[in-house]
Design an enzyme around this catalytic site. Structure first.
Site, PDB file in Angstrom:
ATOM      1  N   SER C 246       0.245  -1.595   0.054  1.00  0.00           N
ATOM      2  CA  SER C 246      -0.152  -0.302   0.088  1.00  0.00           C
ATOM      3  C   SER C 246       0.864   1.330   0.305  1.00  0.00           C
ATOM      4  O   SER C 246       1.893   1.324   0.152  1.00  0.00           O
ATOM      5  CB  SER C 246      -1.082  -0.248   1.139  1.00  0.00           C
ATOM      6  OG  SER C 246      -1.415  -1.052   1.059  1.00  0.00           O
ATOM      7  N   SER C 284      -3.016  -3.366  -3.284  1.00  0.00           N
ATOM      8  CA  SER C 284      -2.790  -2.311  -2.656  1.00  0.00           C
ATOM      9  C   SER C 284      -4.212  -1.687  -1.834  1.00  0.00           C
ATOM     10  O   SER C 284      -4.648  -0.884  -2.555  1.00  0.00           O
ATOM     11  CB  SER C 284      -1.692  -1.367  -4.088  1.00  0.00           C
ATOM     12  OG  SER C 284      -0.952  -0.838  -3.416  1.00  0.00           O
ATOM     13  N   ASP C 286      -4.522   1.889  -1.584  1.00  0.00           N
ATOM     14  CA  ASP C 286      -3.759   3.427  -1.287  1.00  0.00           C
ATOM     15  C   ASP C 286      -4.814   4.532  -0.897  1.00  0.00           C
ATOM     16  O   ASP C 286      -5.995   5.040  -1.768  1.00  0.00           O
ATOM     17  CB  ASP C 286      -3.184   3.281  -3.435  1.00  0.00           C
ATOM     18  CG  ASP C 286      -2.488   3.081  -3.338  1.00  0.00           C
ATOM     19  OD1 ASP C 286      -1.590   1.629  -2.770  1.00  0.00           O
ATOM     20  OD2 ASP C 286      -2.675   1.520  -4.643  1.00  0.00           O
TER      21      ASP C 286
END
Lengths: 362, 362, 362, 362
Positions: C246, C284, C286
């Protein structure tokens, strides 16, 4: 160290499992399931831990397991935030992935962290993998509960999960709703369900709410302005004022639906709330999560999975069922709750059944 | 009445169908499909109507049909808006339903209404039911085109749909991209594709862009700051200044994906754009639509439909393919475009191939 | 009871405060602030608690206070989720209210609950009112850290808040980034800033990232495919495989911006990430949060408040600054990190500076 | 060429301007403004063009100008989509910029393109700059109207804008609502307003709806299940079946609010809709746009602008006003409409006032 009295009110379930409003004679549409509860959706299990201790501990945890305690196959899911003055952790990953991978937990605002950690610990112990992004939502119960005392600990989350079962669901002053109030009456957990038919197939929609919202004059029951008929029995609060709160709702269904369709179901929760007269105030944290327990998409070792879903054009009975079951679950959360005295001697009265019946008849 | 020269640049296709950047030797990752075009996704058809007339008409319409002109079975789809200074009609219903029911149309900003009406008229004539909520997106071509003259008429939309075909796709100064510019060079339509393997199965991702964004110093090609190497050949504009514009992208794939997964693909378009140096300015309308042509969910008269989808954990090759194909489609939209003079004598130069080649070598 | 070694790496700050990439000679655009750090935005304070203990504790907490430890006047703020495989609590209320009311906390995935509780406890003790909806985000550091051991406790959050200060910011293996890796190199915390001029006024944009994403071949530095130049020094992992992770980013500015404009800033973080070669994988998480420290809207006892904001048409320098500062903060998070051995003897190498310099020169 | 009868029903305004429900004695909460109309918000102008021609043209256009025909200073605005089976163009840029820059237009589904083009043409002629991203929303009036005949032309949009005025607003079978129906009764345009007090200041909230939704048994008026009391007078339809439709709502206020706060107002529209018994079906396109006419943020040549806004904690009266005014506007859209016969002889009956009055009394 504080000691904690964990009251598992399982015995109380049969008494008022999802039928308080109907027993009172409130006219309600639709056909409920066997328990008139979220657990009418096969596999769904609910567990409460209720913390009532001394003068000021009035709180708890409610756990909802989509497929029970053993089966942690993810379910398609979606979250809808109507007014975001609150928290539902785990929502980002549900939106991204389309899946709910663990339980849904309801507790008080300051217990989100403890319950989150508790879910991780419980899943590490009971399942093969940790639920790293737990779903935990909250309402603010600080009028009756010593919310800043942080009385909910991680182990309580585990206990609520351990207590989860199908069948009748305890309502009112239990679990995460223990210290809640709605429309200036005592409220808490409520549930209801609907069975609908689509092209010959029967599907169940179940809703469980944690009610903590609304002002007295708004309260509307089956079209009757009940809150204007009963203007006394207002809360006796010995605490700083605090904004009216929130509605949490979990919507379960066995109908096969894709994530973006489940979002449509979750979005109907505010319409059910609106039928009770609420306008969703600034201070309200109104969160709904919807999931489908339809047979899990199959995996055969390949990356391809299979899913069934109901055509959009046939969704209306399910959308309507969410509205109806939400309305009834809220009414049950009020009618199953009992008068409670808590922190600093503050007292919130139960909605008086007989006076409501009279108001409805008039 | 105005007369309109409709130039169907089909003959031009073979010349630069999706390979301009590769022919120049720009180092690019990944394996493209046969045409290095969105049409590498079987069934996808693209048609352009290019309006170049007199001194000031420099515009057009590009039509993308997910399953060709005959088959209007809806496809799963999703839209992602990165910077919403623009229009993509029809996006609300795609988000709600998960389906794209008709074509995707790219045109100029002031032609959205005409093209929208044209799609309705064309679908009434050619299909059994009207496409009532057409998907039409736009870029502002008013530097070269008399955009306020409203030269695109509904019939042009129909003509672009009629022209739609598979195979090589004309790029550069064609269709909706006719009057576009990017990084202060002439640009327009570009396309590219990638073939990826997931657990032994091969899937294609194709991207078609209409490029109208970016400032010269930002231009980055394969890591080289090309826009700083070529600082002359700036636009000669005889018009009021206007904000840099937009990137439209259609992402097609034959991989079976659910709507919320297609949204993930659409969301990677800005990452491909970022590789070209753009930062998405205030005036940018950066819209991406992604759809899957996977065999249509079956209907057997029942309301239940069946869908396959790739597990989230296996999506990465598809996500990466969108980034790569977007970057290359943008480069192609620049490298296939030719210098154009238009409204008021304004002139926008093509990116000079040889000088770019030299910059890349250095 | 576990004992915890809290290493407050304040002494280390001056050594590499936000300048690792520039010292190495990476060509970067724009003008950084005095510290090239998020703290260049006046008032912003950052504190780390770094937990490095025994063989397997490699984690920590990073606290970002928009107006320092004393002033808890809410700031306008917004959150952008690019790929939601992760958690940022408190995001719902920021979206609803437009305000960030407390600190931003970065930690490991399984510590979100503890840090959340720690923020409530710290605010009850230090401020007049609790922060009931803490903002806590996370990356998964389980390759090097015994993440299931739950070593971060609520008190560590308080310690990070107590340690918060302006000035140079420690980077690399500190705070929430202690056990992180990016592009298969050791990474962690990084920061950078930009000063931009809009109509004669100068504004600062600062970014702090916690980097835990990307695959080696993707790594791109200033356009150079560094990850393909350095293919050895791969992680030596003695743990089950786990998806790449991340990117967390906090974006601070002193420019007066409204919440919906701050969302536009937050949305540019992925563009900066894209410049480093990442494509944002399925795994991920984000997340970006942006806030403005512009003088707080005035309250004079009336319900009316006053705000200034920069016209949308003038935002471009700020949007570009976010892209640039994000890219550089990520590079700093790599270049300031040092090789680390952790859980089960797993080892992740630092990006070798000299070899990178050589690759950049070639 | 078709000829078009444009009936400007200005004369009809005074007859039933926003008061149909109150005149009938429906019990309603709150204090309406002078006209009980969206035009109670100073500056707001509304214009209708009503097309009733021959056997099958039953449609029109309604224009809402936030600051009247002369002043096109943008207003802060926000859009909320409840169920997106419909279109509201221009929504992307409003979400991005926070501003509504031109009028709000309501028309039929297949007229969105023509009206969009008409707004561009009208603004080019009447204002200094074109409205390049017009806001046009729609309901499907094909039961009574020859919707595929595309009878609304761009000039009709201009005529509606030219007709826009303050004061009483014509309701029922006018403008974009000419051919609409709701709850299987004839419906169309309706409006209502509320005046609320916040800390001594009085603010007005006005709502204008175009009602085209709901099934008969759902209809609920002031808590009375009116649709179950009046089960005859069902539509006599000589056309293919088509899904129940949509609710469009424009919410205007003079309260100073920021864009994200206006979104909160727009989001309350479905709660008002829910009070009328609707559940928002799959086929519903429920769109709300809210804007504030508060004195425009000042510009002094600098990029800095100033805005006032009401503290979130004081918003509740405005939120409640939207719910109340939406409910009443819907009732007015029903009660002001008259029985209409249209395409193919299809006939939709008006809600009979006397029978409703009797049902309410019982």
């Amino acid at each position: 160290m504080r000691t904690v009295a964990i009251l598992l009110l399982i015995a109380a379930c049969a008494a008022h499992g999802g039928n308080a409003a109907r027993e009172l004679g409130v006219p309600l549409d639709g056909e409920p399931g066997a328990f008139n509860a979220i657990t009418d959706v096969a596999g769904v299990a609910v567990g409460h831990v209720t913390l009532i201790e001394g003068d000021a501990v009035r709180t708890g945890v409610t756990a909802i397991l989509p497929r029970g305690r053993e089966d942690h196959t993810p379910v398609f899911a979606a979250v809808h935030v109507f007014n975001g003055n609150g928290e539902m952790t785990g929502a980002h990953w549900i939106a991204e992935s389309g899946f709910l991978e663990g339980p849904v937990m309801f507790t008080n605002t300051h217990a989100v962290g403890a319950v989150s950690e508790g879910v991780i610990a419980w899943s590490l112990k009971n399942w093969s993998t940790p639920i790293s992004l737990p779903v935990v939502a909250e309402t603010w119960d600080g009028l009756l509960n010593d919310i800043n005392g942080l009385h909910v600990r991680p182990a309580h989350a585990g206990a609520a999960l351990d207590a989860a079962a199908g069948g009748a669901v305890a309502e009112g002053n239990v679990g995460g709703g223990t210290g809640n109030r709605a429309f200036d009456f005592k409220a808490g957990i409520g549930t209801s369900s609907r069975v609908v038919e689509i092209a010959g197939a029967r599907y169940t929609v179940g809703v469980l709410v944690q009610s903590n919202f609304g002002k007295r004059p708004q309260l509307t029951i089956a079209g009757t302005r009940a809150g204007r008929a009963i203007t006394d029995l207002m809360p006796e609060i010995h605490a700083p004022p605090h904004g009216e709160g929130s509605l949490l709702a979990a919507v379960a269904t066995d109908a096969p639906l894709l994530p973006h369709q489940l979002e449509r179901l979750a979005r109907r929760v505010p319409l059910g709330m609106a039928r009770t007269g609420a306008t969703s105030l600034n201070s309200s944290g109104d969160f709904a999560i919807a999931f489908s327990t339809a047979p899990a998409p199959q995996t055969d070792g390949s990356p391809l999975r299979a899913a069934q879903f109901i055509d959009n054009a046939r969704l209306d009975p399910l959308l309507g069922a969410v509205v109806e079951a939400t309305e009834e679950a809220i009414l049950n959360s009020l009618l199953a709750a009992e008068t409670m005295t808590g922190r600093g001697g503050s007292k919130i009265h139960a909605l008086p059944h007989e006076r409501l019946r009279e108001a409805l008849v008039r």
